[in-house]
Write a protein that holds these residues in place. Structure first.
Motif, PDB file in Angstrom:
ATOM      1  N   LEU A 119      68.798  60.813  31.009  1.00  0.00           N
ATOM      2  CA  LEU A 119      68.879  59.545  30.281  1.00  0.00           C
ATOM      3  C   LEU A 119      67.570  59.346  29.532  1.00  0.00           C
ATOM      4  O   LEU A 119      66.508  59.271  30.138  1.00  0.00           O
ATOM      5  N   ALA A 120      67.634  59.281  28.203  1.00  0.00           N
ATOM      6  CA  ALA A 120      66.451  59.141  27.345  1.00  0.00           C
ATOM      7  C   ALA A 120      65.484  60.299  27.533  1.00  0.00           C
ATOM      8  O   ALA A 120      64.307  60.109  27.849  1.00  0.00           O
ATOM      9  N   PRO A 121      65.932  61.543  27.330  1.00  0.00           N
ATOM     10  CA  PRO A 121      65.034  62.688  27.469  1.00  0.00           C
ATOM     11  C   PRO A 121      64.132  62.848  26.246  1.00  0.00           C
ATOM     12  O   PRO A 121      64.335  62.216  25.206  1.00  0.00           O
ATOM     13  N   PHE A 122      63.140  63.729  26.372  1.00  0.00           N
ATOM     14  CA  PHE A 122      62.238  64.002  25.247  1.00  0.00           C
ATOM     15  C   PHE A 122      61.869  65.489  25.249  1.00  0.00           C
ATOM     16  O   PHE A 122      60.724  65.881  25.392  1.00  0.00           O
ATOM     17  N   TRP A 123      62.841  66.334  25.041  1.00  0.00           N
ATOM     18  CA  TRP A 123      62.645  67.772  25.121  1.00  0.00           C
ATOM     19  C   TRP A 123      61.765  68.332  24.004  1.00  0.00           C
ATOM     20  O   TRP A 123      60.997  69.262  24.218  1.00  0.00           O
ATOM     21  N   ASN A 124      61.897  67.815  22.803  1.00  0.00           N
ATOM     22  CA  ASN A 124      61.398  68.525  21.629  1.00  0.00           C
ATOM     23  C   ASN A 124      59.955  68.229  21.256  1.00  0.00           C
ATOM     24  O   ASN A 124      59.335  68.993  20.538  1.00  0.00           O
ATOM     25  N   GLN A 125      59.419  67.122  21.691  1.00  0.00           N
ATOM     26  CA  GLN A 125      58.084  66.772  21.242  1.00  0.00           C
ATOM     27  C   GLN A 125      57.218  66.221  22.360  1.00  0.00           C
ATOM     28  O   GLN A 125      56.149  66.727  22.655  1.00  0.00           O
ATOM     29  N   GLY A 126      57.698  65.182  23.001  1.00  0.00           N
ATOM     30  CA  GLY A 126      56.895  64.477  23.993  1.00  0.00           C
ATOM     31  C   GLY A 126      56.913  62.996  23.694  1.00  0.00           C
ATOM     32  O   GLY A 126      57.475  62.553  22.697  1.00  0.00           O
ATOM     33  N   LEU A 127      56.333  62.206  24.576  1.00  0.00           N
ATOM     34  CA  LEU A 127      56.248  60.770  24.336  1.00  0.00           C
ATOM     35  C   LEU A 127      55.098  60.498  23.381  1.00  0.00           C
ATOM     36  O   LEU A 127      53.991  61.020  23.560  1.00  0.00           O
ATOM     37  N   PRO A 128      55.320  59.695  22.322  1.00  0.00           N
ATOM     38  CA  PRO A 128      54.294  59.519  21.303  1.00  0.00           C
ATOM     39  C   PRO A 128      53.051  58.839  21.836  1.00  0.00           C
ATOM     40  O   PRO A 128      53.098  58.004  22.729  1.00  0.00           O
ATOM     41  N   VAL A 129      51.906  59.200  21.266  1.00  0.00           N
ATOM     42  CA  VAL A 129      50.654  58.541  21.610  1.00  0.00           C
ATOM     43  C   VAL A 129      50.784  57.062  21.284  1.00  0.00           C
ATOM     44  O   VAL A 129      51.332  56.679  20.258  1.00  0.00           O
ATOM     45  N   GLY A 130      50.277  56.226  22.189  1.00  0.00           N
ATOM     46  CA  GLY A 130      50.328  54.799  21.921  1.00  0.00           C
ATOM     47  C   GLY A 130      51.505  54.107  22.563  1.00  0.00           C
ATOM     48  O   GLY A 130      51.743  52.945  22.311  1.00  0.00           O
ATOM     49  N   THR A 131      52.291  54.840  23.385  1.00  0.00           N
ATOM     50  CA  THR A 131      53.323  54.161  24.151  1.00  0.00           C
ATOM     51  C   THR A 131      52.674  53.018  24.916  1.00  0.00           C
ATOM     52  O   THR A 131      51.694  53.225  25.620  1.00  0.00           O
ATOM     53  N   PRO A 132      53.181  51.787  24.782  1.00  0.00           N
ATOM     54  CA  PRO A 132      52.462  50.633  25.318  1.00  0.00           C
ATOM     55  C   PRO A 132      52.072  50.807  26.778  1.00  0.00           C
ATOM     56  O   PRO A 132      52.927  51.047  27.626  1.00  0.00           O
ATOM     57  N   GLY A 133      50.770  50.715  27.028  1.00  0.00           N
ATOM     58  CA  GLY A 133      50.283  50.713  28.404  1.00  0.00           C
ATOM     59  C   GLY A 133      50.276  52.057  29.077  1.00  0.00           C
ATOM     60  O   GLY A 133      50.012  52.172  30.254  1.00  0.00           O
ATOM     61  N   LEU A 134      50.575  53.139  28.323  1.00  0.00           N
ATOM     62  CA  LEU A 134      50.726  54.421  28.986  1.00  0.00           C
ATOM     63  C   LEU A 134      49.715  55.435  28.501  1.00  0.00           C
ATOM     64  O   LEU A 134      48.697  55.685  29.103  1.00  0.00           O
ATOM     65  N   GLY A 135      49.963  56.080  27.352  1.00  0.00           N
ATOM     66  CA  GLY A 135      49.165  57.221  26.931  1.00  0.00           C
ATOM     67  C   GLY A 135      47.701  56.861  26.738  1.00  0.00           C
ATOM     68  O   GLY A 135      47.368  55.782  26.260  1.00  0.00           O
ATOM     69  N   THR A 136      46.846  57.812  27.054  1.00  0.00           N
ATOM     70  CA  THR A 136      45.420  57.560  26.900  1.00  0.00           C
ATOM     71  C   THR A 136      44.690  58.687  26.189  1.00  0.00           C
ATOM     72  O   THR A 136      43.556  58.533  25.798  1.00  0.00           O
ATOM     73  N   SER A 137      45.336  59.839  25.998  1.00  0.00           N
ATOM     74  CA  SER A 137      44.629  60.956  25.389  1.00  0.00           C
ATOM     75  C   SER A 137      44.902  61.021  23.906  1.00  0.00           C
ATOM     76  O   SER A 137      45.648  60.234  23.349  1.00  0.00           O
ATOM     77  N   SER A 138      44.348  62.019  23.247  1.00  0.00           N
ATOM     78  CA  SER A 138      44.494  62.155  21.802  1.00  0.00           C
ATOM     79  C   SER A 138      45.769  62.876  21.431  1.00  0.00           C
ATOM     80  O   SER A 138      46.070  63.029  20.255  1.00  0.00           O
TER      81      SER A 138
END
Length: 311
Positions: free
Chosen positions: A174-193
Protein backbone atom coordinates in the motif's frame (compact mmCIF):
# COMPACT_ATOMS: atom_id res chain seq x y z
CA UNK A 1 -21.07 8.19 8.54
CA UNK A 2 -20.40 7.50 4.88
CA UNK A 3 -17.09 5.78 5.58
CA UNK A 4 -18.62 3.25 7.93
CA UNK A 5 -21.31 2.52 5.40
CA UNK A 6 -18.65 1.91 2.78
CA UNK A 7 -16.95 -0.66 4.93
CA UNK A 8 -20.13 -2.66 5.35
CA UNK A 9 -19.60 -3.60 1.72
CA UNK A 10 -16.42 -5.47 2.56
CA UNK A 11 -17.75 -8.38 4.65
CA UNK A 12 -20.47 -8.94 2.06
CA UNK A 13 -17.86 -8.87 -0.67
CA UNK A 14 -15.83 -11.54 1.12
CA UNK A 15 -18.54 -14.15 0.72
CA UNK A 16 -19.34 -17.03 3.06
CA UNK A 17 -17.45 -19.51 0.92
CA UNK A 18 -14.17 -17.74 1.77
CA UNK A 19 -14.57 -18.23 5.52
CA UNK A 20 -13.46 -21.62 6.91
CA UNK A 21 -16.01 -23.58 8.91
CA UNK A 22 -13.91 -23.34 12.08
CA UNK A 23 -13.81 -19.55 11.88
CA UNK A 24 -17.54 -19.29 11.25
CA UNK A 25 -18.24 -20.42 14.82
CA UNK A 26 -16.64 -17.24 16.15
CA UNK A 27 -18.57 -13.96 16.02
CA UNK A 28 -17.01 -11.59 13.49
CA UNK A 29 -14.85 -8.81 14.81
CA UNK A 30 -16.06 -5.23 14.33
CA UNK A 31 -14.40 -3.59 11.33
CA UNK A 32 -13.95 0.14 12.01
CA UNK A 33 -14.22 2.58 9.14
CA UNK A 34 -11.35 5.06 9.55
CA UNK A 35 -7.62 5.24 10.19
CA UNK A 36 -8.43 6.87 13.53
CA UNK A 37 -9.49 3.50 14.93
CA UNK A 38 -5.93 2.21 15.20
CA UNK A 39 -4.76 5.43 16.84
CA UNK A 40 -7.60 5.18 19.34
CA UNK A 41 -6.67 1.58 20.10
CA UNK A 42 -3.06 2.61 20.78
CA UNK A 43 -4.21 5.34 23.15
CA UNK A 44 -6.48 2.92 24.99
CA UNK A 45 -3.98 0.05 25.06
CA UNK A 46 -0.40 1.35 24.63
CA UNK A 47 1.83 -1.16 22.89
CA UNK A 48 -1.04 -3.55 22.20
CA UNK A 49 -2.07 -5.34 19.03
CA UNK A 50 -4.88 -4.62 16.58
CA UNK A 51 -8.05 -6.70 17.05
CA UNK A 52 -7.50 -10.29 15.98
CA UNK A 53 -3.77 -9.97 15.33
CA UNK A 54 -0.94 -11.77 17.13
CA UNK A 55 -3.10 -14.66 18.27
CA UNK A 56 -0.32 -17.21 18.60
CA UNK A 57 -2.82 -20.03 18.98
CA UNK A 58 -4.14 -19.40 15.45
CA UNK A 59 -3.55 -22.22 12.97
CA UNK A 60 -3.84 -21.62 9.23
CA UNK A 61 -6.62 -23.34 7.32
CA UNK A 62 -6.54 -25.16 4.00
CA UNK A 63 -8.31 -22.16 2.47
CA UNK A 64 -5.65 -19.74 3.79
CA UNK A 65 -2.49 -21.72 4.54
CA UNK A 66 -0.15 -18.71 4.71
CA UNK A 67 -0.31 -16.40 7.74
CA UNK A 68 -0.40 -12.68 6.92
CA UNK A 69 2.17 -10.30 8.44
CA UNK A 70 1.30 -6.58 8.53
CA UNK A 71 4.11 -4.00 8.38
CA UNK A 72 3.47 -0.38 9.34
CA UNK A 73 5.04 2.77 7.90
CA UNK A 74 7.31 5.46 9.34
CA UNK A 75 6.41 6.45 12.92
CA UNK A 76 3.66 3.83 13.04
CA UNK A 77 3.45 0.61 15.00
CA UNK A 78 1.71 -2.75 14.98
CA UNK A 79 -1.52 -1.20 16.24
CA UNK A 80 -1.90 2.33 14.86
CA UNK A 81 -2.34 1.43 11.17
CA UNK A 82 -4.19 -1.86 11.25
CA UNK A 83 -7.43 -1.17 13.12
CA UNK A 84 -9.40 -1.87 9.94
CA UNK A 85 -7.39 -4.43 7.98
CA UNK A 86 -6.51 -6.73 10.88
CA UNK A 87 -10.09 -7.60 11.89
CA UNK A 88 -11.12 -7.68 8.22
CA UNK A 89 -8.52 -10.36 7.49
CA UNK A 90 -9.33 -12.33 10.63
CA UNK A 91 -13.02 -12.32 9.69
CA UNK A 92 -11.99 -13.70 6.28
CA UNK A 93 -10.26 -16.64 7.95
CA UNK A 94 -6.60 -15.59 8.03
CA UNK A 95 -4.08 -15.86 10.85
CA UNK A 96 -2.80 -12.28 11.19
CA UNK A 97 0.39 -11.08 12.82
CA UNK A 98 2.04 -7.68 13.13
CA UNK A 99 5.18 -6.31 14.70
CA UNK A 100 6.55 -2.93 15.64
CA UNK A 101 9.99 -2.55 14.12
CA UNK A 102 12.55 0.24 14.21
CA UNK A 103 11.44 1.68 17.55
CA UNK A 104 13.25 2.10 20.85
CA UNK A 105 11.42 -0.04 23.44
CA UNK A 106 13.61 1.36 26.21
CA UNK A 107 11.89 4.73 25.91
CA UNK A 108 8.68 5.46 27.82
CA UNK A 109 5.42 5.36 25.92
CA UNK A 110 4.39 7.15 23.71
CA UNK A 111 7.97 7.52 22.43
CA UNK A 112 8.39 3.75 22.39
CA UNK A 113 5.36 3.52 20.11
CA UNK A 114 6.99 5.33 17.20
CA UNK A 115 8.35 2.61 14.94
CA UNK A 116 10.03 2.57 11.58
CA UNK A 117 12.70 5.07 12.62
CA UNK A 118 15.76 2.87 13.09
CA UNK A 119 18.22 1.69 10.43
CA UNK A 120 16.48 -0.59 7.96
CA UNK A 121 19.21 -3.21 8.26
CA UNK A 122 18.29 -3.64 11.92
CA UNK A 123 14.59 -3.60 11.15
CA UNK A 124 15.19 -6.30 8.53
CA UNK A 125 16.69 -8.56 11.17
CA UNK A 126 13.67 -7.89 13.39
CA UNK A 127 11.39 -8.90 10.52
CA UNK A 128 13.41 -12.04 9.82
CA UNK A 129 13.17 -13.12 13.46
CA UNK A 130 9.45 -12.41 13.49
CA UNK A 131 8.80 -14.39 10.31
CA UNK A 132 10.70 -17.36 11.71
CA UNK A 133 8.64 -17.21 14.89
CA UNK A 134 5.36 -17.05 12.95
CA UNK A 135 6.37 -20.05 10.83
CA UNK A 136 7.49 -22.02 13.88
CA UNK A 137 4.34 -21.27 15.90
CA UNK A 138 1.83 -21.85 13.08
CA UNK A 139 3.55 -24.68 11.23
CA UNK A 140 3.19 -22.80 7.95
CA UNK A 141 5.78 -22.99 5.15
CA UNK A 142 5.39 -19.38 3.95
CA UNK A 143 3.87 -16.07 4.95
CA UNK A 144 2.14 -13.37 2.96
CA UNK A 145 3.02 -9.77 3.76
CA UNK A 146 1.04 -6.55 3.56
CA UNK A 147 3.04 -3.37 4.04
CA UNK A 148 2.25 0.33 4.03
CA UNK A 149 4.72 3.04 2.99
CA UNK A 150 8.07 2.18 4.62
CA UNK A 151 6.61 -1.26 5.34
CA UNK A 152 6.53 -1.92 1.59
CA UNK A 153 10.33 -1.80 1.18
CA UNK A 154 11.33 -3.72 4.31
CA UNK A 155 10.13 -7.19 3.21
CA UNK A 156 12.10 -6.87 -0.01
CA UNK A 157 15.25 -6.13 1.97
CA UNK A 158 14.52 -9.28 3.99
CA UNK A 159 13.89 -11.25 0.78
CA UNK A 160 16.95 -10.03 -1.10
CA UNK A 161 19.59 -9.79 1.59
CA UNK A 162 18.49 -11.91 4.54
CA UNK A 163 17.44 -15.11 2.80
CA UNK A 164 13.71 -14.47 2.97
CA UNK A 165 12.83 -15.11 -0.67
CA UNK A 166 11.55 -18.63 -0.07
CA UNK A 167 9.43 -17.67 2.93
CA UNK A 168 7.23 -15.00 1.25
CA UNK A 169 4.42 -16.07 -1.04
CA UNK A 170 2.36 -12.96 -1.77
CA UNK A 171 3.56 -9.42 -1.18
CA UNK A 172 0.97 -6.62 -1.10
CA UNK A 173 2.14 -3.00 -0.94
CA UNK A 174 0.00 0.00 0.00
CA UNK A 175 1.63 3.25 -1.21
CA UNK A 176 4.96 1.69 -2.27
CA UNK A 177 7.95 3.63 -3.59
CA UNK A 178 9.99 1.19 -5.65
CA UNK A 179 11.42 3.48 -8.30
CA UNK A 180 12.91 6.44 -6.51
CA UNK A 181 12.41 6.76 -2.78
CA UNK A 182 10.59 9.16 -0.49
CA UNK A 183 11.32 12.75 -1.55
CA UNK A 184 13.55 14.98 0.54
CA UNK A 185 11.47 17.26 2.70
CA UNK A 186 8.74 14.80 3.63
CA UNK A 187 7.21 16.69 6.57
CA UNK A 188 8.97 15.83 9.81
CA UNK A 189 10.95 12.97 8.32
CA UNK A 190 13.91 13.28 5.95
CA UNK A 191 17.04 14.95 7.19
CA UNK A 192 19.78 14.18 4.67
CA UNK A 193 20.62 15.70 1.30
CA UNK A 194 19.25 12.73 -0.61
CA UNK A 195 22.61 12.18 -2.29
CA UNK A 196 22.37 15.29 -4.48
CA UNK A 197 24.90 17.30 -2.45
CA UNK A 198 27.33 15.77 0.05
CA UNK A 199 25.99 16.50 3.51
CA UNK A 200 28.16 17.28 6.50
CA UNK A 201 27.95 14.67 9.25
CA UNK A 202 25.12 15.60 11.60
CA UNK A 203 26.19 16.74 15.07
CA UNK A 204 23.81 14.24 16.64
CA UNK A 205 22.49 10.91 15.35
CA UNK A 206 19.48 11.21 13.05
CA UNK A 207 16.15 10.82 14.78
CA UNK A 208 14.98 8.88 11.74
CA UNK A 209 17.73 6.79 10.21
CA UNK A 210 15.28 5.07 7.86
CA UNK A 211 14.23 8.46 6.47
CA UNK A 212 17.80 9.19 5.43
CA UNK A 213 18.08 5.73 3.89
CA UNK A 214 14.95 6.16 1.73
CA UNK A 215 15.83 9.56 0.31
CA UNK A 216 16.03 9.46 -3.51
CA UNK A 217 19.57 8.57 -4.46
CA UNK A 218 20.50 7.31 -1.00
CA UNK A 219 22.85 4.29 -1.05
CA UNK A 220 20.21 2.05 0.54
CA UNK A 221 17.69 2.77 -2.24
CA UNK A 222 20.37 2.30 -4.90
CA UNK A 223 21.17 -1.07 -3.36
CA UNK A 224 17.50 -2.05 -3.29
CA UNK A 225 16.98 -1.12 -6.93
CA UNK A 226 20.08 -2.90 -8.22
CA UNK A 227 19.24 -6.02 -10.16
CA UNK A 228 15.55 -5.06 -10.32
CA UNK A 229 13.19 -4.26 -7.50
CA UNK A 230 11.49 -7.67 -7.34
CA UNK A 231 12.39 -11.20 -6.32
CA UNK A 232 11.22 -13.57 -9.08
CA UNK A 233 9.74 -16.22 -6.75
CA UNK A 234 7.31 -13.79 -5.06
CA UNK A 235 3.95 -12.52 -6.38
CA UNK A 236 3.55 -8.73 -5.90
CA UNK A 237 0.57 -6.39 -5.84
CA UNK A 238 1.13 -2.63 -5.67
CA UNK A 239 -1.83 -0.46 -4.60
CA UNK A 240 -1.47 3.29 -5.18
CA UNK A 241 -3.50 6.48 -4.93
CA UNK A 242 -3.18 9.49 -7.22
CA UNK A 243 -3.57 11.75 -4.18
CA UNK A 244 -0.50 10.43 -2.37
CA UNK A 245 1.22 13.42 -0.78
CA UNK A 246 4.22 11.46 0.55
CA UNK A 247 5.16 9.22 -2.39
CA UNK A 248 5.50 11.89 -5.09
CA UNK A 249 4.84 11.09 -7.84
CA UNK A 250 2.61 8.21 -6.84
CA UNK A 251 3.86 6.32 -9.91
CA UNK A 252 7.08 5.62 -8.00
CA UNK A 253 5.11 2.65 -6.74
CA UNK A 254 4.28 1.45 -10.27
CA UNK A 255 6.77 -1.23 -11.30
CA UNK A 256 5.63 -3.59 -14.06
CA UNK A 257 6.84 -7.20 -14.15
CA UNK A 258 5.37 -10.61 -15.02
CA UNK A 259 4.99 -11.36 -11.30
CA UNK A 260 3.49 -7.98 -10.34
CA UNK A 261 0.07 -6.36 -10.51
CA UNK A 262 -0.20 -2.56 -10.30
CA UNK A 263 -3.44 -0.93 -9.15
CA UNK A 264 -4.41 2.72 -8.86
CA UNK A 265 -7.54 2.92 -6.73
CA UNK A 266 -8.96 5.88 -8.69
CA UNK A 267 -8.94 3.71 -11.84
CA UNK A 268 -11.54 1.61 -10.04
CA UNK A 269 -13.46 4.40 -8.31
CA UNK A 270 -13.30 8.10 -9.14
CA UNK A 271 -14.99 8.88 -5.80
CA UNK A 272 -11.97 7.55 -3.90
CA UNK A 273 -10.01 10.53 -2.53
CA UNK A 274 -7.78 8.53 -0.20
CA UNK A 275 -4.24 9.81 0.17
CA UNK A 276 -1.14 8.21 1.67
CA UNK A 277 -2.44 7.33 5.12
CA UNK A 278 -6.10 6.79 4.24
CA UNK A 279 -5.19 3.78 2.07
CA UNK A 280 -4.92 1.61 5.20
CA UNK A 281 -8.67 2.00 5.82
CA UNK A 282 -9.90 2.57 2.24
CA UNK A 283 -12.61 -0.01 1.34
CA UNK A 284 -11.50 0.05 -2.29
CA UNK A 285 -7.85 -0.58 -1.46
CA UNK A 286 -8.61 -3.17 1.21
CA UNK A 287 -10.78 -5.17 -1.16
CA UNK A 288 -7.81 -5.13 -3.52
CA UNK A 289 -5.73 -6.51 -0.64
CA UNK A 290 -8.21 -9.34 -0.09
CA UNK A 291 -8.19 -10.16 -3.80
CA UNK A 292 -4.40 -10.08 -3.95
CA UNK A 293 -4.15 -12.54 -1.07
CA UNK A 294 -6.83 -14.85 -2.51
CA UNK A 295 -7.00 -14.30 -6.28
CA UNK A 296 -8.88 -17.55 -6.80
CA UNK A 297 -11.91 -16.03 -5.04
CA UNK A 298 -12.11 -12.39 -6.18
CA UNK A 299 -14.54 -10.07 -4.43
CA UNK A 300 -16.31 -7.21 -6.22
CA UNK A 301 -14.47 -3.96 -5.56
CA UNK A 302 -16.86 -1.38 -4.06
CA UNK A 303 -16.99 2.20 -5.29
CA UNK A 304 -18.10 4.76 -2.75
CA UNK A 305 -16.95 8.16 -1.57
CA UNK A 306 -13.72 7.86 0.43
CA UNK A 307 -12.49 11.03 2.13
CA UNK A 308 -8.80 11.87 2.49
CA UNK A 309 -7.00 11.39 5.82
CA UNK A 310 -9.77 9.14 7.17
CA UNK A 311 -10.26 6.27 4.72
Amino acid sequence: MVVSGALTLLPAAIGESAVPVAAAAQPPLPVPGTVLSGIGEELANPGGSSPGSNDWSCRPTVAHPDPVILLHGTAGNRQTEWGTLSPLLVNAGYCVFALTYGNDPSLPWPLSGFGGLGPLEQSGVQLADFVHRVLAETGARKVDVVGHSLGTILPEYYAKFLGGTDTIGRYVSLAPFWNQGLPVGTPGLGTSSGGAVPAAPPPVPSLCASCDQTDPGAPFMTMMQSGGVYSPQIRYTNIMTRYDEVVVPYTDGYAPAPNATNIVVQDQCAQDFSEHLALVADPVALTDVLNALDPAHPRPVPCTFVPPFLG
